[in-house]
Design a protein around this motif. Structure first.
Motif: not given
Length: 437
Positions: A333, A343, A377, A389
């Motif tokens: 993450g 995330a 993400w 991200d």
């Protein structure tokens, strides 16, 4: 809640009881359109109907009904049994024997997430009249968790149960730059329209805190610290078809077994930090013939603000360890300055081929080869694009050993990433085992 019949009569004994009733029966018989069970709290109603052959659409003489009463009494789990008719319904009214008044249990568990954990459990049937009560606490070096509840089946009719749920935790993980703390409680209703489907709904209050943020932590974490205390709503759905694993298809092999679950939370209602959190899980298994079986799993989640305010690290998902074998706890993450941020979204799928390789004390030892694949993400704030991200795909390959020891699963795996990203933390070895006493 399934409770076995400790003194269940053999098929021969049950047949003898029914035959004796038949031989003494009068000439007239009656067919019932449905069979209804009343008074059952812990023994499944389906088991009561089928154990001694009470079914709709069958001709029953009065003597046969008395034989069914005797058959059910001979199981040893009822203080009283009475069969009678209401219109076109055959009613089985039972008074259960309190065979399991309570249980106190301690445990020592090791897993890849929290390492050594000490546990304590207390359960009692009829803690209050007709109410099941439970309490469980886990204590590990970096985490403490509490679950407690009261539950009453058939509280508002045959398919509507009621309960009270209380849960909390505090975590101080060495690899995180903050502490997490949560305490929540809610009354709930559970509707079971069929044996396969269960729907729960609850409304309560949660206190959710993020504290102890280190001074050199990511700026994102420092701005997220604080406490939110507000009401919440929960809706849960579980679908688990019964009997699929035991029903053979045209080729003689068992049909696939599938379990589906969905949880929807609306957190912090009435607060400017209101959130929506959705979790989905699905598991399936299929026998391939012989000692082989195929396992498949899917886990996914999404959390997002409802008022435009960003989520916090304590709200977000942190996959790894047993949820993504081959990576350490919180191993994937978005990260900033080495800090795991969590995330807003994750998806992890697994596929495993298992084979029974030995039998140890009448328990099957299974070996497998597996792959896990997925991603974690999305952040609401990337500090001006400084934090990556994006949904980078990760994948692992591994080997597993698993055994069920008297109802307690034990598993061991070795795995390594074949797709990863800079900053991810791998973990080759994973173990989960517990000892109860």
């Amino acid at each position: 809640m399934k409770l076995p019949f400790p003194n269940a009569p053999s098929a021969t004994a049950a047949m003898a009881l029914l035959l004796s009733g038949l031989l003494s029966a009068p000439a007239a018989a009656r067919v019932y359109d449905r069979v209804e069970v009343r008074g059952a709290q812990f023994v499944p109603e389906r088991d009561i109907r089928l154990t001694c052959g009470a079914a709709a659409g069958i001709d029953y003489f009065d003597a046969e009904l008395r034989a069914i009463e005797e058959c059910l009494m001979s199981t040893g789990v009822f203080d009283a049994v009475r069969l009678f008719s209401e219109a076109d319904t055959l009613v089985i009214e039972v008074e259960e024997t309190d065979l399991r008044p309570g249980r106190v249990e301690g445990s020592v568990m090791y897993d890849s997430q929290d390492e050594v954990t000490l546990g304590f459990s207390f359960e009692r049937y009829n803690l209050f009249p007709g109410t099941f009560g439970a309490f469980h606490v886990d204590i590990a070096r970096q985490a403490r968790r509490l679950d407690a509840g009261l539950y009453r089946s058939d509280a508002f009719g045959e398919t509507l149960d009621a309960g009270l749920d209380l849960a909390g935790y505090r975590t101080e993980y060495d690899d995180l730059a903050y502490h997490g703390e949560s305490l929540r409680g809610a009354p709930l209703l559970a509707w079971t329209p069929s044996e396969d489907l269960r729907i729960e709904a609850g409304a309560g209050w949660r206190r959710h805190r993020m504290s102890g943020v280190e001074t050199d932590a990511s700026a994102l974490l420092r701005q997220e610290a604080g406490t939110v205390s507000a009401p919440y709503l929960r809706l849960g759905l579980d679908y688990a078809p019964r009997g699929d694993a035991d029903e053979a298809g045209d080729d003689g092999r068992p049909a696939p077994a599938v379990v589906l679950g969905l949880d929807q939370y609306l957190w912090n209602l009435g607060h400017d930090a209101a959130l929506s959190e959705t979790r989905l899980r699905a598991d399936a298994q299929m026998a391939l013939g012989g000692a082989m079986r195929l396992l498949a799993g899917l886990g996914a989640g999404r959390v997002q603000g409802l008022t435009g305010r960003a989520t916090r690290a304590v709200d977000r998902f942190h996959p790894g360890a047993d949820t993504f074998r081959g990576f350490a706890p919180r191993g994937i993450g978005p990260r900033d300055r080495g800090d795991a941020l969590g995330a807003n979204s994750y998806v992890i799928a697994s596929l495993e081929l298992q084979r029974e390789i030995a039998e140890i004390r009448r328990h099957d030892l299974r070996a497998g080869v597996f792959t896990d694949i997925g991603s974690a993400w999305d952040l609401d704030d990337t500090l001006g694009g400084r934090i990556d991200d994006a949904a980078h795909l990760r994948a692992t390959l591994g080997l597993s050993l698993a055994m069920d020891l008297d109802g307690t699963p034990a598993s061991l795996y070795l795995a390594r990433p074949v797709l990863d990203e800079p900053g991810d933390r791998g973990q080759v070895f994973g173990l989960s085992v517990s000892l109860a006493f």
